[in-house]
Design a protein around this motif. Structure first.
Motif, short mmCIF file in Angstrom:
data_model
loop_
_atom_site.label_atom_id
_atom_site.label_comp_id
_atom_site.label_asym_id
_atom_site.label_seq_id
_atom_site.Cartn_x
_atom_site.Cartn_y
_atom_site.Cartn_z
N UNK A 203 94.66 71.39 76.14
CA UNK A 203 94.17 71.65 74.79
C UNK A 203 93.33 72.93 74.75
N UNK A 204 92.54 73.17 75.78
CA UNK A 204 91.76 74.40 75.85
C UNK A 204 92.70 75.61 75.90
N UNK A 205 93.77 75.50 76.67
CA UNK A 205 94.73 76.59 76.79
C UNK A 205 95.37 76.92 75.45
N UNK A 206 95.80 75.89 74.72
CA UNK A 206 96.44 76.13 73.41
C UNK A 206 95.43 76.65 72.40
N UNK A 207 94.19 76.17 72.48
CA UNK A 207 93.14 76.67 71.59
C UNK A 207 92.94 78.17 71.80
N UNK A 208 92.84 78.56 73.05
CA UNK A 208 92.63 79.98 73.37
C UNK A 208 93.80 80.83 72.87
N UNK A 209 95.00 80.32 73.02
CA UNK A 209 96.17 81.06 72.55
C UNK A 209 96.12 81.25 71.04
N UNK A 210 95.75 80.19 70.32
CA UNK A 210 95.69 80.26 68.86
C UNK A 210 94.55 81.17 68.39
N UNK A 211 93.51 81.30 69.21
CA UNK A 211 92.36 82.13 68.85
C UNK A 211 92.57 83.59 69.22
N UNK A 212 93.68 83.88 69.90
CA UNK A 212 93.99 85.27 70.25
C UNK A 212 92.93 85.90 71.14
N UNK A 213 92.52 87.12 70.79
CA UNK A 213 91.53 87.83 71.59
C UNK A 213 90.18 87.12 71.63
N UNK A 214 89.93 86.27 70.62
CA UNK A 214 88.66 85.53 70.58
C UNK A 214 88.71 84.25 71.40
N UNK A 215 89.86 84.00 72.05
CA UNK A 215 89.95 82.82 72.89
C UNK A 215 88.95 82.81 74.01
N UNK A 216 88.47 84.02 74.37
CA UNK A 216 87.48 84.13 75.45
C UNK A 216 86.12 83.55 75.05
N UNK A 217 85.97 83.21 73.76
CA UNK A 217 84.73 82.55 73.33
C UNK A 217 84.58 81.18 74.00
#
Length: 230
Positions: A203-217
């Protein structure tokens, strides 16, 4: 497995270096149905607050290691938890200083039991009203609308699953705090879940993908878990 302390909306933390005073207040509060957590000084309290999220802090001003004003200043950097100062110092300057630091009230010792209870109820009532009216969480470019269950990032709508929303909301709401995979499972999935910790990673991986460049947050804290940074 349970983690930390399971707290309800009426949990109060007493921060006072005098054991007798803590015992007196604890007895009074528990008679009224409150859950009570004790800390002996500001440093102890900050350590406890990594795991405990009380609804209200009762803070003595004059304490060793870290006085009440310094503690309040540290707490208010990352938290909106209401705070009442308790002090034998009744000077006007001290009261003003306490309120400027984010104190919701300032009670001079010695105080009557009825007065303390009334002030606590008043502060908690105001805090509950504010929380109910604050249904939108904004953290940097991220906006989470709890009522409509929608998320926007840099003005763009994110389409999230229920669990993705729950994970993101929890991490963003407690920015900077590290949650283990087990804790995320218990809080977001529920105690009766049968999912593995790998589910959280997915779920963290998919969240980061959906957040794009801001996934690093969403930061990985190696050996521990995840936190919302930035």
């Amino acid at each position: 497995m349970k983690w930390g302390l399971v707290l309800n909306a009426s949990t109060i933390m007493i921060i006072d270096d005098e054991a007798q005073m803590r015992k007196l207040i604890r007895t009074l509060l528990e008679r009224e149905g409150y859950t009570v957590v004790e800390a002996t000084d500001g440093i102890h309290a900050l350590h406890l607050m990594k795991e405990v999220h009380p609804s209200l802090l009762l803070v003595d001003v004059m304490m060793p290691f870290m006085d009440g004003f310094t503690f309040a200043n540290e707490v208010k950097r990352n938290s909106t938890v209401p705070l009442i100062f308790l002090s034998a110092k009744g000077d006007e300057w001290d009261k003003i200083q306490g309120l400027k630091l984010g104190g919701d009230d300032y009670i001079v010792k010695p105080f009557l039991a009825g007065e303390l209870l009334a002030r606590i109820e008043s502060v908690l009532r105001r805090a509950n009203v504010q929380n109910k009216s604050s249904d939108v969480l904004t953290v940097g470019p991220l906006i989470i609308d709890i009522d409509s269950h929608t998320v926007t990032l840099n003005g763009n709508h994110l389409s999230l699953t229920l669990k993705e929303f729950g994970v993101l909301h929890l991490l963003a709401q407690h920015k900077g705090r590290v949650y283990t995979r087990e804790q995320l499972l218990e809080i977001v999935w529920g105690e009766d879940h049968d999912s593995s910790e790998r589910t959280v990673d997915t779920h963290i991986k998919t969240l980061r993908l959906k957040m794009g460049n801001d996934g690093e947050l969403i930061e990985t804290v190696w050996g521990l878990g995840y936190k919302f940074g930035g």
